[in-house]
Design a protein around this motif. Structure first.
Motif, PDB file in Angstrom:
ATOM      1  N   LYS A  32      -1.165  -5.441   4.080  1.00 49.81           N
ATOM      2  CA  LYS A  32       0.212  -5.473   3.593  1.00 49.81           C
ATOM      3  C   LYS A  32       0.415  -6.605   2.588  1.00 49.81           C
ATOM      4  N   GLY A  33      -0.224  -7.752   2.831  1.00 50.81           N
ATOM      5  CA  GLY A  33      -0.075  -8.871   1.915  1.00 50.81           C
ATOM      6  C   GLY A  33      -0.604  -8.559   0.524  1.00 50.81           C
ATOM      7  N   VAL A  34      -1.674  -7.754   0.468  1.00 54.84           N
ATOM      8  CA  VAL A  34      -2.249  -7.382  -0.829  1.00 54.84           C
ATOM      9  C   VAL A  34      -1.442  -6.269  -1.478  1.00 54.84           C
ATOM     10  N   LEU A  35      -1.083  -5.267  -0.696  1.00 61.93           N
ATOM     11  CA  LEU A  35      -0.350  -4.125  -1.251  1.00 61.93           C
ATOM     12  C   LEU A  35       1.059  -4.513  -1.688  1.00 61.93           C
ATOM     13  N   ALA A  36       1.625  -5.565  -1.080  1.00 61.93           N
ATOM     14  CA  ALA A  36       2.975  -5.993  -1.451  1.00 61.93           C
ATOM     15  C   ALA A  36       3.025  -6.627  -2.838  1.00 61.93           C
ATOM     16  N   ALA A  37       1.844  -6.918  -3.422  1.00 55.15           N
ATOM     17  CA  ALA A  37       1.836  -7.508  -4.757  1.00 55.15           C
ATOM     18  C   ALA A  37       2.299  -6.521  -5.823  1.00 55.15           C
ATOM     19  N   ARG A  38       2.238  -5.229  -5.531  1.00 58.50           N
ATOM     20  CA  ARG A  38       2.702  -4.221  -6.482  1.00 58.50           C
ATOM     21  C   ARG A  38       4.225  -4.140  -6.467  1.00 58.50           C
ATOM     22  N   VAL A  39       4.785  -3.868  -7.638  1.00 53.81           N
ATOM     23  CA  VAL A  39       6.243  -3.752  -7.743  1.00 53.81           C
ATOM     24  C   VAL A  39       6.724  -2.480  -7.061  1.00 53.81           C
ATOM     25  N   ASP A  40       6.048  -1.371  -7.336  1.00 50.02           N
ATOM     26  CA  ASP A  40       6.439  -0.084  -6.771  1.00 50.02           C
ATOM     27  C   ASP A  40       5.483   0.292  -5.638  1.00 50.02           C
ATOM     28  N   LYS A  41       6.054   0.758  -4.534  1.00 47.87           N
ATOM     29  CA  LYS A  41       5.238   1.198  -3.396  1.00 47.87           C
ATOM     30  C   LYS A  41       5.207   2.717  -3.352  1.00 47.87           C
ATOM     31  N   SER A  42       4.026   3.256  -3.268  1.00 46.19           N
ATOM     32  CA  SER A  42       3.845   4.698  -3.124  1.00 46.19           C
ATOM     33  C   SER A  42       2.510   4.938  -2.454  1.00 46.19           C
ATOM     34  N   VAL A  44       0.108   6.680  -3.579  1.00 45.62           N
ATOM     35  CA  VAL A  44      -0.951   6.569  -4.584  1.00 45.62           C
ATOM     36  C   VAL A  44      -1.320   5.110  -4.815  1.00 45.62           C
ATOM     37  N   HIS A  45      -0.309   4.240  -4.932  1.00 45.20           N
ATOM     38  CA  HIS A  45      -0.572   2.822  -5.144  1.00 45.20           C
ATOM     39  C   HIS A  45      -1.243   2.196  -3.922  1.00 45.20           C
ATOM     40  N   ASP A  46      -0.819   2.619  -2.710  1.00 49.41           N
ATOM     41  CA  ASP A  46      -1.441   2.081  -1.500  1.00 49.41           C
ATOM     42  C   ASP A  46      -2.906   2.494  -1.419  1.00 49.41           C
ATOM     43  N   ALA A  47      -3.199   3.755  -1.749  1.00 53.08           N
ATOM     44  CA  ALA A  47      -4.587   4.219  -1.718  1.00 53.08           C
ATOM     45  C   ALA A  47      -5.436   3.473  -2.732  1.00 53.08           C
ATOM     46  N   GLU A  48      -4.870   3.242  -3.911  1.00 52.70           N
ATOM     47  CA  GLU A  48      -5.601   2.492  -4.938  1.00 52.70           C
ATOM     48  C   GLU A  48      -5.832   1.052  -4.492  1.00 52.70           C
ATOM     49  N   GLY A  49      -4.811   0.449  -3.877  1.00 51.71           N
ATOM     50  CA  GLY A  49      -4.967  -0.929  -3.413  1.00 51.71           C
ATOM     51  C   GLY A  49      -6.023  -1.055  -2.328  1.00 51.71           C
ATOM     52  N   LEU A  50      -6.062  -0.100  -1.396  1.00 50.27           N
ATOM     53  CA  LEU A  50      -7.076  -0.124  -0.347  1.00 50.27           C
ATOM     54  C   LEU A  50      -8.474   0.075  -0.936  1.00 50.27           C
ATOM     55  N   SER A  51      -8.574   0.933  -1.938  1.00 49.50           N
ATOM     56  CA  SER A  51      -9.880   1.138  -2.581  1.00 49.50           C
ATOM     57  C   SER A  51     -10.348  -0.121  -3.301  1.00 49.50           C
ATOM     58  N   GLN A  52      -9.408  -0.865  -3.883  1.00 50.69           N
ATOM     59  CA  GLN A  52      -9.775  -2.126  -4.525  1.00 50.69           C
ATOM     60  C   GLN A  52     -10.237  -3.153  -3.485  1.00 50.69           C
ATOM     61  N   LEU A  53      -9.584  -3.164  -2.332  1.00 50.53           N
ATOM     62  CA  LEU A  53     -10.033  -4.049  -1.253  1.00 50.53           C
ATOM     63  C   LEU A  53     -11.449  -3.688  -0.824  1.00 50.53           C
ATOM     64  N   ALA A  54     -11.723  -2.391  -0.699  1.00 53.00           N
ATOM     65  CA  ALA A  54     -13.066  -1.960  -0.298  1.00 53.00           C
ATOM     66  C   ALA A  54     -14.095  -2.324  -1.367  1.00 53.00           C
ATOM     67  N   ARG A  55     -13.725  -2.220  -2.616  1.00 54.30           N
ATOM     68  CA  ARG A  55     -14.667  -2.495  -3.699  1.00 54.30           C
ATOM     69  C   ARG A  55     -15.020  -3.977  -3.767  1.00 54.30           C
ATOM     70  N   THR A  56     -14.032  -4.836  -3.623  1.00 53.01           N
ATOM     71  CA  THR A  56     -14.265  -6.281  -3.730  1.00 53.01           C
ATOM     72  C   THR A  56     -14.783  -6.892  -2.433  1.00 53.01           C
ATOM     73  N   GLY A  57     -14.564  -6.200  -1.304  1.00 51.01           N
ATOM     74  CA  GLY A  57     -14.970  -6.762  -0.018  1.00 51.01           C
ATOM     75  C   GLY A  57     -14.028  -7.839   0.479  1.00 51.01           C
ATOM     76  N   TRP A  58     -12.831  -7.912  -0.110  1.00 50.75           N
ATOM     77  CA  TRP A  58     -11.870  -8.957   0.253  1.00 50.75           C
ATOM     78  C   TRP A  58     -10.958  -8.448   1.375  1.00 50.75           C
ATOM     79  N   PHE A  59     -11.554  -8.255   2.536  1.00 48.29           N
ATOM     80  CA  PHE A  59     -10.790  -7.792   3.677  1.00 48.29           C
ATOM     81  C   PHE A  59     -11.498  -8.257   4.949  1.00 48.29           C
TER      82      PHE A  59
END
Length: 287
Positions: A32-42, A44-59
């Motif tokens: 939630k702390g990472v996904l809340a950085a986006r202005v708009d919540k949807s 699609v944006h949540d899925a993209e944010g989770l994929s970025q977390l998986a890619r960077t390993g920052w979780f």
């Protein structure tokens, strides 16, 4: 693939693993702390944010327990719910009786409660049919609670790890089974001291520059485990007659600070002790 913790996360995780899909479960609070950085919540944006977390390993990866462990935890939660319901209905009975000037008194067993109710009904016979459904419900819950306790005691007696943990004074079948079902794998922790933090029994810390404040315990992790350790610590300090090392240490804390702090400290020490016994495959020895 990454998914957040939630009511269906365990079912989804094991279902994906059985199908050979690489999946990681992450803490929803951290995501939630990472996904809340986006202005708009949807979605699609949540899925993209989770994929970025998986890619960077920052979780932070969440340990997913096995299905067999969840069976034990479900049995423990059912027992806890039965106790909560029994207490609530017992308090309701006492409160309603007081409306008519009647006091149930210290009737803590079914037999004494029945005797006391018979005496009270002699004063107000018109109340017996009114209270019978509530009293009958309490008796049914107590019967089911006895069945639940027997089931858990049998399950703990058949488990070698639980039997080893029950050698510690103050630790019974419920505490041992709760500990093993919560930890599941003792090798998850590099140090036994980390188990206290996992149960939320360590103070919060807020440090910045010259400021370093330690607050109340974090209460993070599993509340069922924390509650069970706290109850076992209370038994250690109040009921165990044979002295051992942890007991006088906890009593000194109670004298210098407070009983509550002493129980928390002993609960944290107990978590370390139980993990060490489990990891080293040894039993408690009186010293």
């Amino acid at each position: 693939m990454v998914l957040e913790t939630g009511p269906l996360s365990t079912f989804l995780y094991h279902g994906l693993v059985e199908r050979g899909i690489a999946v990681e479960c992450i803490c929803a609070r951290h995501a939630k702390g990472v996904l809340a950085a986006r202005v708009d919540k949807s979605d699609v944006h949540d899925a993209e944010g989770l994929s970025q977390l998986a890619r960077t390993g920052w979780f932070k990866r969440v340990h997913m327990k096995a299905s067999a462990t969840h069976i034990d935890r479900a049995a423990l939660r059912i027992r806890a719910q039965l106790i909560t319901t029994r207490v609530a209905m017992g308090n309701q009975l006492r409160g309603l009786l007081k409306l008519f000037g009647l006091r149930l008194g210290a009737a803590r067993t079914p037999g004494k409660r029945r005797e006391r109710l018979i005496a009270l009904y002699q004063q107000r016979p018109d109340l017996e049919p009114l209270f019978d459904p509530l009293v009958a419900s309490i008796e049914v819950i107590e019967d089911q609670l006895r069945v639940s306790n027997q089931l858990l005691e049998t399950r703990a007696a058949e488990d070698a790890v639980c039997t080893r943990l029950m050698s510690v004074p103050g630790v019974g079948s419920i505490t041992a089974l709760t500990f093993t079902a919560s930890i599941e794998d003792p090798h998850r922790f590099a140090r036994s001291e980390d188990v206290g933090a996992y149960a939320g029994l360590v103070p919060r810390r807020s440090q910045s520059g010259e400021r370093d404040v330690r607050g109340n315990i974090s209460k993070a992790g599993d509340p069922m485990l924390r509650r069970s350790l706290y109850e076992a610590a209370n038994i250690m300090l109040c009921r165990v007659q044979r002295p051992f090392a942890i007991q006088p240490w906890g009593m000194r804390i109670a004298e210098s600070k407070s009983n509550k702090r002493a129980r928390i400290a002993v609960a944290r020490k107990l978590a370390v002790l139980l993990h060490s016994l489990w990891l080293n495959e040894t039993e408690f020895r009186w010293i």
